[in-house]
Design a protein around this motif. Structure first.
Motif, PDB file in Angstrom:
ATOM      1  N   THR A   8      13.393  67.675  28.437  1.00  0.00           N
ATOM      2  CA  THR A   8      13.165  66.455  29.205  1.00  0.00           C
ATOM      3  C   THR A   8      12.770  65.324  28.255  1.00  0.00           C
ATOM      4  O   THR A   8      12.587  65.530  27.054  1.00  0.00           O
ATOM      5  N   LYS A   9      12.629  64.120  28.801  1.00  0.00           N
ATOM      6  CA  LYS A   9      12.467  62.939  27.952  1.00  0.00           C
ATOM      7  C   LYS A   9      11.165  62.898  27.160  1.00  0.00           C
ATOM      8  O   LYS A   9      11.069  62.154  26.178  1.00  0.00           O
ATOM      9  N   ASP A  10      10.141  63.670  27.573  1.00  0.00           N
ATOM     10  CA  ASP A  10       8.905  63.677  26.776  1.00  0.00           C
ATOM     11  C   ASP A  10       8.905  64.804  25.743  1.00  0.00           C
ATOM     12  O   ASP A  10       7.898  65.051  25.082  1.00  0.00           O
ATOM     13  N   GLY A  11      10.045  65.489  25.600  1.00  0.00           N
ATOM     14  CA  GLY A  11      10.173  66.551  24.608  1.00  0.00           C
ATOM     15  C   GLY A  11       9.914  67.943  25.155  1.00  0.00           C
ATOM     16  O   GLY A  11      10.215  68.937  24.489  1.00  0.00           O
ATOM     17  N   SER A  12       9.353  68.039  26.357  1.00  0.00           N
ATOM     18  CA  SER A  12       9.069  69.344  26.941  1.00  0.00           C
ATOM     19  C   SER A  12      10.299  69.883  27.663  1.00  0.00           C
ATOM     20  O   SER A  12      11.192  69.134  28.061  1.00  0.00           O
ATOM     21  N   THR A  13      10.339  71.182  27.836  1.00  0.00           N
ATOM     22  CA  THR A  13      11.498  71.846  28.411  1.00  0.00           C
ATOM     23  C   THR A  13      11.317  72.096  29.911  1.00  0.00           C
ATOM     24  O   THR A  13      10.216  72.038  30.445  1.00  0.00           O
ATOM     25  N   THR A  14      12.430  72.408  30.565  1.00  0.00           N
ATOM     26  CA  THR A  14      12.412  72.866  31.947  1.00  0.00           C
ATOM     27  C   THR A  14      13.666  73.680  32.194  1.00  0.00           C
ATOM     28  O   THR A  14      14.543  73.780  31.329  1.00  0.00           O
ATOM     29  N   ILE A  15      13.739  74.264  33.384  1.00  0.00           N
ATOM     30  CA  ILE A  15      14.916  75.024  33.795  1.00  0.00           C
ATOM     31  C   ILE A  15      15.742  74.158  34.735  1.00  0.00           C
ATOM     32  O   ILE A  15      15.207  73.579  35.687  1.00  0.00           O
ATOM     33  N   HIS A  16      17.033  74.079  34.462  1.00  0.00           N
ATOM     34  CA  HIS A  16      17.946  73.254  35.260  1.00  0.00           C
ATOM     35  C   HIS A  16      18.959  74.147  35.962  1.00  0.00           C
ATOM     36  O   HIS A  16      19.475  75.107  35.372  1.00  0.00           O
ATOM     37  N   LEU A  17      19.231  73.851  37.238  1.00  0.00           N
ATOM     38  CA  LEU A  17      20.214  74.569  38.038  1.00  0.00           C
ATOM     39  C   LEU A  17      21.418  73.652  38.251  1.00  0.00           C
ATOM     40  O   LEU A  17      21.390  72.778  39.130  1.00  0.00           O
ATOM     41  N   PRO A  18      22.475  73.798  37.456  1.00  0.00           N
ATOM     42  CA  PRO A  18      23.613  72.866  37.535  1.00  0.00           C
ATOM     43  C   PRO A  18      24.271  72.811  38.914  1.00  0.00           C
ATOM     44  O   PRO A  18      24.712  71.743  39.344  1.00  0.00           O
ATOM     45  N   GLU A  19      24.346  73.939  39.597  1.00  0.00           N
ATOM     46  CA  GLU A  19      25.011  73.976  40.903  1.00  0.00           C
ATOM     47  C   GLU A  19      24.339  73.040  41.904  1.00  0.00           C
ATOM     48  O   GLU A  19      24.999  72.441  42.751  1.00  0.00           O
ATOM     49  N   TRP A  20      23.028  72.928  41.808  1.00  0.00           N
ATOM     50  CA  TRP A  20      22.260  72.032  42.689  1.00  0.00           C
ATOM     51  C   TRP A  20      21.976  70.690  42.036  1.00  0.00           C
ATOM     52  O   TRP A  20      21.509  69.780  42.699  1.00  0.00           O
ATOM     53  N   ASP A  21      22.215  70.586  40.732  1.00  0.00           N
ATOM     54  CA  ASP A  21      21.754  69.440  39.939  1.00  0.00           C
ATOM     55  C   ASP A  21      20.264  69.217  40.193  1.00  0.00           C
ATOM     56  O   ASP A  21      19.798  68.113  40.469  1.00  0.00           O
ATOM     57  N   GLU A  22      19.515  70.297  40.068  1.00  0.00           N
ATOM     58  CA  GLU A  22      18.071  70.290  40.345  1.00  0.00           C
ATOM     59  C   GLU A  22      17.349  70.989  39.204  1.00  0.00           C
ATOM     60  O   GLU A  22      17.849  71.976  38.644  1.00  0.00           O
TER      61      GLU A  22
END
Length: 220
Positions: A8-22
């Protein structure tokens, strides 16, 4: 469903679900959103007093981790309960870079958050206990058990049923008198559902990338 680890934009990570774009956290900054919504506008209201917290959407463990760090910093006793219907896999959790970005010295605590047993109370420190419950939000039956709720479900766009009057009525029951619920979301239908469930609701400035957020109070 396909899952991706993104930064993410502050350098920290997350999990992304492309099918939902969430994503599990804001693409504008996972850590900064978590601190803004749940610490600044939630936990800080307790002024260091002992507190029981319910998290709706335990996910990556980020909110639990930063709350543990606040507990340690402020010598505050916290009983933390995280509800998650679909727990994140251990290998995914360990790809999150939150200890590196916040406090690398606490990396073992972050691991412990994900390794500790579900459905039982785990002691992470003399001030912090964690209970992880594998449970659908619709099945929550707690009554007057919590001072604060972190409501961090997936967004209304992809799971509107998680933002219904019925869900917020169960949140209202779960809170003690004068308890507070905070969430990153701010949609008129969500605010109205909270009000219909009995809450008094206020709009607050949102985290970077989001104009507003909501805080609901069980004022009796």
């Amino acid at each position: 469903m396909k899952r991706e680890i993104i930064q993410t934009k502050d350098g920290s990570t997350t999990i992304h679900l492309p099918e939902w774009d969430e994503s599990y956290h804001s693409k504008h900054g996972a850590i900064q959103e978590a601190y803004h919504v749940f610490i600044k506008n939630g936990l800080s209201l307790s002024e260091g007093q002992p507190i029981a917290i319910l998290e709706i959407g335990f996910g990556t463990g980020l909110n639990c981790f930063i709350t543990y760090l606040e507990s340690k910093k402020n010598n505050q006793a916290i009983d933390y309960v995280g509800v998650e219907a679909y727990p994140v896999a251990m290998d995914e959790a360990m790809q999150m870079n939150y200890p590196k970005e916040i406090n690398i010295r606490e990396i073992n605590v972050f691991k412990q958050i994900h390794e500790c047993h579900w459905e039982q109370k785990n002691t992470l420190s003399d001030k912090f206990t964690l209970t992880k419950r594998k449970q659908f939000f619709q099945d929550i039956q707690d009554v007057a058990a919590f001072d604060l709720i972190y409501f961090d479900a997936f967004g209304f766009r992809v799971q509107p049923e998680l933002w219904s009057e019925a869900i917020f009525a169960s949140m209202f029951r779960a809170l003690k008198p004068n308890g507070v619920l905070v969430t990153y979301a701010c949609r008129t239908s969500i605010k109205n559902a909270m009000i219909s469930a009995g809450f008094s609701v206020e709009k607050l400035p949102g985290a970077p990338g989001k104009r507003e957020m909501l805080r609901a109070n069980k004022a009796l």
